[in-house]
Design a protein around this motif. Structure first.
Motif, mmCIF file in Angstrom:
data_model
loop_
_atom_site.group_PDB
_atom_site.id
_atom_site.type_symbol
_atom_site.label_atom_id
_atom_site.label_comp_id
_atom_site.label_asym_id
_atom_site.label_seq_id
_atom_site.Cartn_x
_atom_site.Cartn_y
_atom_site.Cartn_z
ATOM 1 N N LEU A 1 -75.611 -50.569 26.042
ATOM 2 C CA LEU A 1 -75.305 -49.803 27.250
ATOM 3 C C LEU A 1 -74.303 -48.713 26.902
ATOM 4 O O LEU A 1 -73.256 -48.982 26.309
ATOM 5 C CB LEU A 1 -74.705 -50.738 28.309
ATOM 6 N N ARG A 2 -74.651 -47.469 27.261
ATOM 7 C CA ARG A 2 -73.701 -46.362 27.078
ATOM 8 C C ARG A 2 -72.991 -46.100 28.401
ATOM 9 O O ARG A 2 -73.632 -45.950 29.440
ATOM 10 C CB ARG A 2 -74.420 -45.094 26.625
ATOM 11 N N LEU A 3 -71.661 -46.060 28.340
ATOM 12 C CA LEU A 3 -70.831 -45.756 29.499
ATOM 13 C C LEU A 3 -70.280 -44.350 29.349
ATOM 14 O O LEU A 3 -70.141 -43.839 28.241
ATOM 15 C CB LEU A 3 -69.674 -46.746 29.605
ATOM 16 N N MET A 4 -69.912 -43.741 30.482
ATOM 17 C CA MET A 4 -69.381 -42.377 30.449
ATOM 18 C C MET A 4 -68.164 -42.279 31.347
ATOM 19 O O MET A 4 -68.102 -42.908 32.408
ATOM 20 C CB MET A 4 -70.443 -41.378 30.896
ATOM 21 N N GLY A 5 -67.181 -41.497 30.903
ATOM 22 C CA GLY A 5 -65.984 -41.271 31.701
ATOM 23 C C GLY A 5 -65.082 -42.489 31.763
ATOM 24 O O GLY A 5 -64.473 -42.743 32.799
ATOM 25 N N VAL A 6 -64.988 -43.240 30.665
ATOM 26 C CA VAL A 6 -64.254 -44.503 30.682
ATOM 27 C C VAL A 6 -63.095 -44.496 29.695
ATOM 28 O O VAL A 6 -63.123 -43.818 28.674
ATOM 29 C CB VAL A 6 -65.185 -45.686 30.348
ATOM 30 N N ALA A 7 -62.082 -45.283 30.029
ATOM 31 C CA ALA A 7 -60.990 -45.606 29.112
ATOM 32 C C ALA A 7 -61.183 -47.035 28.637
ATOM 33 O O ALA A 7 -62.086 -47.750 29.096
ATOM 34 C CB ALA A 7 -59.648 -45.434 29.818
ATOM 35 N N ALA A 8 -60.312 -47.482 27.732
ATOM 36 C CA ALA A 8 -60.460 -48.811 27.138
ATOM 37 C C ALA A 8 -60.471 -49.907 28.199
ATOM 38 O O ALA A 8 -61.258 -50.863 28.128
ATOM 39 C CB ALA A 8 -59.353 -49.050 26.124
ATOM 40 N N GLU A 9 -59.612 -49.766 29.217
ATOM 41 C CA GLU A 9 -59.561 -50.805 30.253
ATOM 42 C C GLU A 9 -60.845 -50.843 31.082
ATOM 43 O O GLU A 9 -61.272 -51.913 31.550
ATOM 44 C CB GLU A 9 -58.352 -50.606 31.162
ATOM 45 N N ASP A 10 -61.486 -49.676 31.281
ATOM 46 C CA ASP A 10 -62.756 -49.651 32.009
ATOM 47 C C ASP A 10 -63.851 -50.348 31.199
ATOM 48 O O ASP A 10 -64.685 -51.079 31.749
ATOM 49 C CB ASP A 10 -63.177 -48.209 32.302
ATOM 50 N N ILE A 11 -63.851 -50.105 29.898
ATOM 51 C CA ILE A 11 -64.851 -50.733 29.027
ATOM 52 C C ILE A 11 -64.707 -52.251 29.071
ATOM 53 O O ILE A 11 -65.705 -52.984 29.171
ATOM 54 C CB ILE A 11 -64.700 -50.204 27.590
ATOM 55 N N ALA A 12 -63.479 -52.728 29.023
ATOM 56 C CA ALA A 12 -63.243 -54.176 29.065
ATOM 57 C C ALA A 12 -63.720 -54.768 30.385
ATOM 58 O O ALA A 12 -64.307 -55.858 30.416
ATOM 59 C CB ALA A 12 -61.762 -54.465 28.843
ATOM 60 N N ARG A 13 -63.495 -54.049 31.480
ATOM 61 C CA ARG A 13 -63.930 -54.547 32.781
ATOM 62 C C ARG A 13 -65.451 -54.614 32.851
ATOM 63 O O ARG A 13 -66.027 -55.589 33.347
ATOM 64 C CB ARG A 13 -63.387 -53.643 33.896
ATOM 65 N N VAL A 14 -66.135 -53.585 32.344
ATOM 66 C CA VAL A 14 -67.590 -53.589 32.357
ATOM 67 C C VAL A 14 -68.137 -54.710 31.472
ATOM 68 O O VAL A 14 -69.139 -55.357 31.803
ATOM 69 C CB VAL A 14 -68.140 -52.216 31.912
ATOM 70 N N GLY A 15 -67.462 -54.948 30.344
ATOM 71 C CA GLY A 15 -67.904 -56.038 29.477
ATOM 72 C C GLY A 15 -67.945 -57.368 30.216
ATOM 73 O O GLY A 15 -68.902 -58.147 30.079
ATOM 74 N N LYS A 16 -66.934 -57.637 31.027
ATOM 75 C CA LYS A 16 -66.912 -58.882 31.804
ATOM 76 C C LYS A 16 -68.044 -58.938 32.820
ATOM 77 O O LYS A 16 -68.554 -60.009 33.147
ATOM 78 C CB LYS A 16 -65.569 -59.017 32.520
ATOM 79 N N LEU A 17 -68.420 -57.765 33.341
ATOM 80 C CA LEU A 17 -69.452 -57.712 34.376
ATOM 81 C C LEU A 17 -70.871 -57.701 33.815
ATOM 82 O O LEU A 17 -71.824 -57.788 34.580
ATOM 83 C CB LEU A 17 -69.240 -56.459 35.235
ATOM 84 N N THR A 18 -71.008 -57.577 32.494
ATOM 85 C CA THR A 18 -72.343 -57.479 31.882
ATOM 86 C C THR A 18 -72.501 -58.517 30.775
ATOM 87 O O THR A 18 -72.711 -58.166 29.608
ATOM 88 C CB THR A 18 -72.570 -56.064 31.308
ATOM 89 N N PRO A 19 -72.424 -59.801 31.087
ATOM 90 C CA PRO A 19 -72.518 -60.826 30.046
ATOM 91 C C PRO A 19 -73.861 -60.839 29.329
ATOM 92 O O PRO A 19 -73.954 -61.346 28.206
ATOM 93 C CB PRO A 19 -72.274 -62.132 30.818
#
Length: 950
Positions: free
Chosen positions: A824-842
């Motif tokens: 999954l490619r994310l856009m407009g994110v910082a490290a904390e956003d990436i970590a949050r998405v990781g939890k939401l996309t197991p």
């Protein structure tokens, strides 16, 4: 911090000025307004018209003045005006600067946004000519008017950039066999000679390129005449003139281009380049205009930025009443007024400070002149706040010059004016989705489609047939329109796959009106005086089955006029309000399209109409000359519309149609994200009402080879191609990559919008079938649709935002499973956003964030593992020449070995040969792998380190 030049005593009179007699003549304010003028370091939502309206509403006379007026000492001077507002940030019109300097030097007041007088702007484009977009060139870097001419005052100067640079004249009618004679004068003024030519290009009736002929541009720094003669080829319908410079950095001037057809002069316009165009160019940073030197205006220079991210503070007394605006100022380290740059005797009163430094301030000069610096806010209502601050600063400037009796009275009047709604804790409606898929699908297409080639039709005829197609195909897809050869290709693919049969060809496309007359209820007529009335007509086609017509077409085809929109709306905002209040309740609340009405002839409306979606458009700062345009008023109407649409509503089309024509990509995607709406880039997409009817449950990617043997001294890179979230890239653009002889020679990860399987499954299947084992499709961008994760649901309550974010990534994981995607490619994110998405996309094995490199300088910040165990490969590159790309990759990986990197490629700037050249430059220590192979190697390396760790 204490400044000897800053005084607060000045505002003793500011708060009690009612005792001072008003000047004999009431003050008058000029506000600079030039459609298309570039903003720099200012909100593009700033509206000169709104500032004038604000000033008039509080009792101050105000006028809009363009560049010509500001440059004319008879129209703009201290006798006629007391203050001037320059709302475009750092930019200023160079042509008007001498008169602005005279005005300020005589004691006038300047109210400035951004960092003043640091970016001069000139008009050096040529009327009737356009920079060729295929050449990826712009007026700013490749073509401009020059004062050194062969004859007259101007010539055109072209600089070789990228693959090539060039201009296009308008297309002019011609026919096969016409005898052409072209001549021009050229001068080589820089760079080496090359095989560059002045072409006449020929096109068929559908606008497809046929061929081009023309003389070569010679070397030599003296003016030389060039000419050529040739015949128009078969099938010619139009021609244009197109000088093309393919030699990198070569500088060529052209002048006095003339064309004869069959011995008679052609109608080529502005071939001598004497008429300037309407394009404005920022020629770059300079400190001269703002300085205290002999050529400066003494507005003051700037210092900074500093270090840290501390909050901007309102200066004591809040003299502009800024707190009432609830402004969110940028937390990034700003730049501020450099007190040392001011002339002796200047006195400064700050309004905003950062670590004690004045960010916005009023400057008084010994001669009575005033300058006000303002700042660019980051706010949910950026236009409203910017307009308010400039209006309030104008009050402050006039008060400082004792031109008004009571600043406080004017502030009170200003604050009493209507303000836009502040959206917070919004409860979006809960409405059952009318279909199980994320995007709407039509019934399966008819076995015999009525196919019509519309390439020879006029704009209005194409719009009428596109709206007819949407209405008819709602029941069952039966009409297929050919806008280009791509449409013929995909129709053939549908036939090969048995998704439709042999078509019924319609030689006269408009005969479709008679054929399907019973399925339409009449026609809507748009209002040429209100640009957004076309959006109303499109929405009525969705709701009431009215085709979009002109009076002439309605009369020709005897269509009853059910909605005559002429004179119905005052402006665009009123038209958009009508859509929201009167039409939207009858529409599909999960679908809308943001599309410039000038694009309604390209076929993109058909499925929107078929699925009963709403249409809208927000004009940008460079389109404020459109009839009825008012960016901020239109923006407020769309916010109100979004507040009535449920979570996960889809916005098709795009927010951009040329820089500044719409509100542009970043503000548009952010706006939709804040209201939990998803952007699906799809502004050049005909016949989706047909393609979306094709049923396809899932796709399977080609099986990849096992990853190469891990070597501890190697760097493994996965090339990931951008912009596959833009559905139109799959119509033709990426077919060119897949048909390239180098396709399959090395691994590439292709970002793809996963909902392509909904709207054009035939396309998605073709790419999966024609992929190689070295291709891998990844989810692009930032999930089931284009959003900015940090902005998602920002206007909702915290609990609702969390819930909608979870559901967004549930949809994403389901669609990735359907498309057999692992990354999954994310856009407009910082490290904390990436970590949050990781939890939401197991269910997502790994993440490949970022649209290009985002300034992380250390390899561990780019490649790492989340606490959830998911590897993260942030983009380590962006674009540039193969050499630059290779150098960037080396620099950002450094000495890390083994290393694993996501090599992001900007698709519009690279071809397969460029990627191959980049790999060749990197050499054998860099091994290209697929994204999934990269993940496997990275995890293998982590396991090896784990085993040898004590």
């Amino acid at each position: 911090m204490r400044f000897p030049t800053i005084i607060l005593a000045f505002f003793v009179f500011f708060v009690s000025f009612s005792a001072i007699a008003q000047a004999q003549n009431p003050p008058r304010v000029a506000v600079f307004f030039e459609p298309g003028f570039p903003f720099y370091n200012a909100s593009p939502f700033t509206s000169p018209r709104t500032i004038v309206q604000n000033l008039k509403a509080i009792g101050l006379e105000s006028d809009l003045l363009d560049v010509n007026a500001l440059a004319d000492a008879n129209r703009f001077n201290l006798t006629r005006y007391d203050a001037l507002v320059l709302p475009y940030g750092n930019t200023f019109p160079q042509a008007a600067f001498p008169n602005l300097r005279e005005f300020h030097g005589a004691g006038g007041a300047l109210v400035l946004s951004g960092i003043p007088f640091t970016h001069p702007v000139i008009n050096d484009s040529a009327a009737h000519w356009k920079i060729n977009k295929t050449a990826q060139a712009t007026w700013s870097d490749s073509g401009r008017l020059a004062n050194q001419a062969h004859s007259g005052q101007r010539a055109m100067q072209i600089i070789g950039q990228h693959e090539w640079s060039g201009l296009d004249s308008p297309r002019i009618p011609a026919k096969a066999g016409d005898e052409f004679h072209i001549e021009a004068w050229t001068q080589n003024v820089g760079g080496q000679a090359g095989k560059d030519q002045l072409y006449v290009r020929f096109f068929d009736a559908g606008g497809e390129f046929i061929t081009q002929f023309g003389p070569q541009i010679p070397d030599g720094n003296n003016w030389q005449k060039i000419e050529a003669k040739f015949k128009a080829p078969a099938n010619t319908a139009t021609y244009d003139v197109s000088p093309q410079i393919r030699t990198l950095n070569r500088v060529v001037r052209l002048d006095d281009i003339k064309v004869w057809i069959n011995g008679a002069p052609s109608t080529l316009a502005n071939g001598d380049f004497e008429i300037p165009g309407s394009e404005w160019r920022d020629i770059g940073h300079t400190d001269e205009a703002s300085s205290n030197g002999p050529k400066g205006i003494q507005s003051g220079g700037f210092a900074g930025p500093g270090k840290g991210k501390l909050t901007t503070e309102i200066a004591p007394g809040d003299l502009l009443h800024i707190a009432s605006l609830k402004v969110e100022w940028p937390r990034d380290t700003p730049q501020w007024l450099n007190l040392k740059s001011l002339p002796q005797g200047a006195q400064v009163t700050p309004f905003l400070t950062w670590q004690g430094q004045p960010l916005t301030a009023l400057i008084q000069y010994p001669n009575g002149a005033v300058t006000v610096w303002t700042n660019h806010p980051a706010n949910a209502n950026p236009g409203f706040v910017a307009n308010q601050i400039l209006t309030r600063s104008t009050i402050a400037a006039l008060a400082a010059q004792k031109k008004i009796p009571s600043a406080q009275t004017l502030f009170a009047r200003l604050e009493a004016l209507p303000q836009p709604i502040r959206y917070a804790n919004v409860k979006l409606p809960v409405i059952k989705r009318p279909y199980a898929t994320y995007q709407p699908k039509m019934p399966p297409p008819a076995k015999q489609l009525f196919v019509a080639d519309v390439r020879k039709l006029s704009f209005d005829e194409k719009v009428l047939l596109s709206s007819l197609q949407g209405i008819v195909n709602r029941k069952q897809p039966r009409i297929y329109l050919q806008y280009s050869e791509d449409d013929r290709f995909w129709l053939g693919e549908m036939q090969k796959r048995g998704q439709t049969g042999a078509p019924i060809v319609v030689p006269k496309p408009l005969d479709l009106i008679e054929k399907f007359r019973k399925e339409i209820r009449g026609a809507s007529l748009t209002d040429p005086k209100v640009y957004a009335s076309a959006c109303v007509a499109a929405s009525l086609a969705s709701a009431d089955s009215y085709v979009i017509a002109t009076p002439a077409l309605a009369a020709q085809w005897k269509l009853p006029i059910r909605a005559d929109l002429r004179g119905k709306f005052k402006d665009n905002a009123a038209a958009l309000r009508y859509i929201r209040a009167q039409i939207f309740p009858r529409l599909n609340p999960y679908l809308s399209i943001c599309l410039d009405p000038s694009m309604y002839d390209n076929g993109t409306l058909d499925q929107i109409i078929a699925a009963r979606g709403a249409a809208f458009w927000i004009t940008g700062h460079r389109a404020q000359d459109k009839p009825g345009a008012d960016t901020n008023a239109e923006l407020e109407e769309i916010k109100a519309l979004f507040a009535k649409m449920p979570v996960h509503s889809v916005v098709r089309g795009f927010w951009w149609h040329g820089d500044g024509q719409g509100i542009d990509e970043t503000p548009g995607v952010s706006l939709a994200s804040q209201f939990a709406k998803v952007t699906i880039v799809s502004d050049l997409m005909p016949n989706l009402s047909v393609f979306s009817g094709v049923p396809l449950k899932s796709l399977k990617q080609k099986e990849q080879a096992p990853p190469p043997v891990l070597q501890k001294d190697k760097i493994y890179i996965a090339i990931t191609m951008s912009d596959g979230d833009n559905l139109v890239t799959w119509r033709r653009y990426f077919r060119e990559y897949f048909n390239d002889p180098l396709h399959g020679a090395f691994p590439v990860g292709w970002g793809m919008a996963p909902t392509l399987i909904d709207v054009a499954p035939t396309w998605a299947q073709w790419y999966y079938d024609n992929s190689s084992p070295k291709d891998e499709f990844i989810c692009d961008v930032s999930g089931v649709g284009y959003i900015y994760p940090p902005d998602w649901g920002a206007v909702l309550s915290k609990s609702d935002r969390d819930q909608t974010e979870r559901s967004f990534y549930d949809w994403t994981q389901n669609y990735m499973a359907r498309m057999d995607m692992k990354a999954l490619r994310l856009m407009g994110v910082a490290a904390e956003d990436i970590a949050r998405v990781g939890k939401l996309t197991p269910r997502v094995p790994f993440l490949m964030p970022d649209y290009g490199w985002r300034d992380e300088n250390k390899y561990p910040e780019l490649t790492y593992t989340l606490p959830t165990g998911q590897p993260v490969f942030r983009a380590i590159s962006y674009d540039g020449s193969p050499e630059k790309m290779a150098n960037d990759i080396r620099a950002r990986i450094g000495n890390s070995r083994p290393a694993f990197a996501n090599v992001f490629i900007w698709n519009w700037g690279s071809k397969m040969k460029d990627l191959k050249q980049m790999l060749d430059i990197l050499g054998p220590d860099y091994i290209a792998v697929t994204p999934s192979q990269l993940k496997a190697l990275y995890e293998q390396s982590k396991q090896q380190l784990k085993r040898i760790s004590p």
